[in-house]
Scaffold this active site. Sequence first.
Site, short mmCIF file in Angstrom:
data_model
loop_
_atom_site.label_atom_id
_atom_site.label_comp_id
_atom_site.label_asym_id
_atom_site.label_seq_id
_atom_site.Cartn_x
_atom_site.Cartn_y
_atom_site.Cartn_z
N SER A 58 -2.60 -0.25 6.86
CA SER A 58 -2.14 -1.58 7.25
C SER A 58 -2.90 -2.60 6.43
O SER A 58 -4.09 -2.42 6.15
CB SER A 58 -2.41 -1.81 8.74
OG SER A 58 -2.29 -3.19 9.05
N HIS A 98 4.17 1.27 2.02
CA HIS A 98 5.32 0.62 1.38
C HIS A 98 5.86 1.50 0.25
O HIS A 98 7.08 1.59 0.05
CB HIS A 98 4.91 -0.74 0.81
CG HIS A 98 4.33 -1.69 1.82
ND1 HIS A 98 2.98 -1.92 1.95
CD2 HIS A 98 4.94 -2.47 2.75
CE1 HIS A 98 2.78 -2.81 2.91
NE2 HIS A 98 3.94 -3.15 3.42
N GLY A 136 9.04 1.24 8.40
CA GLY A 136 8.02 2.24 8.69
C GLY A 136 7.92 2.55 10.17
O GLY A 136 8.03 1.65 11.01
N LYS A 154 5.27 3.16 11.56
CA LYS A 154 4.06 2.44 11.96
C LYS A 154 4.39 1.27 12.89
O LYS A 154 3.70 1.03 13.88
CB LYS A 154 3.36 1.97 10.68
CG LYS A 154 2.47 0.79 10.78
CD LYS A 154 1.14 1.15 11.35
CE LYS A 154 0.17 -0.02 11.30
NZ LYS A 154 0.74 -1.33 11.18
N HIS A 212 0.86 -1.19 0.00
CA HIS A 212 0.00 0.00 0.00
C HIS A 212 0.89 1.24 0.00
O HIS A 212 2.12 1.13 -0.18
CB HIS A 212 -0.96 -0.03 1.19
CG HIS A 212 -0.29 -0.27 2.53
ND1 HIS A 212 0.69 0.55 3.04
CD2 HIS A 212 -0.43 -1.28 3.43
CE1 HIS A 212 1.07 0.09 4.21
NE2 HIS A 212 0.42 -1.03 4.48
#
Length: 254
Positions: free
Chosen positions: A175, A29, A137, A139, A26
């Site tokens: 995610s 990335h 990331g 994240k 997504h």
Amino acid sequence: MKIVRHIAAVQLDGEVGLVPTMGALHDGHRSLFRAARSENDVVVASLFVNAAQFDEQADLAAYPRDEERDAAIAESEGVDVLFAPEPAEMYPPGFATWVDVEEAGDEGRSRPGHFRGVATVCVKLFNIVRPRRAYFGQKDAQQAAVLKRVVGDLNLPVEIRVLPTVRDDDGLALSSRNARLSADERARALALPRALHGAIGTADPVAAAAAGLRDLDPDYVEVVDLGDARVLAAAVRVGDTRLIDNVVLEGALS
Ligand code: AMP
């Protein structure tokens, strides 16, 4: 873009940037691919659903797989080599050596064995690809912290680059697991980024975020040290889906 399935066929010249992924690519990335493209001669993305890092078999079984789509995305972002090995290439019979980081915070405690699988596969990828830089990331802040520790502790000659979290318009961090949320669950999941952002600048960010997440019964709220930045991180379960997120409290990602 070349798709490579065998370790022996990974042959690269110049400064290499590596972006490890499990696919289901997504915009998060994509931002890692772009950073790698702008900072290196050669960009390698790995596409490998690493069974060793799944602490829940249902999560592994449900993991989305679409190599054709992922390859098209990687190629469109200038990836030169997509390393997409079969599981037996990475973990052949007799495999018995693991990289186990002894301190991996609350996320490590919540997911026994997870970071052992992450650290092991990443060290293998670093040895196979020999990147100058590897891209991760924000994240997954605890993952980035674990890999920085591995690289420091084991003197690996790779720079860990951590890029900011990419979010949907409503604030939810992108995610692959978001696809599992119903509309109602997604609406409830928005409390996660809201509570974390709302806690920034308060006297006790952990307590403030925990209060904002009361209805989601968080696994934990913790502060994670990424070296140049400290982030406030939390994990919640919405229905059957576990979500993690974090925000920068101090410093900046570099
Ligand atoms: P995964 O394929 O989920 O293992 O993730 C591969 C890399 O993409 C990891 O370094 C993740 O931290 C990173 N990543 C996943 N989601 C995001 C996001 N929303 N923003 C930025 N990076 C991300």
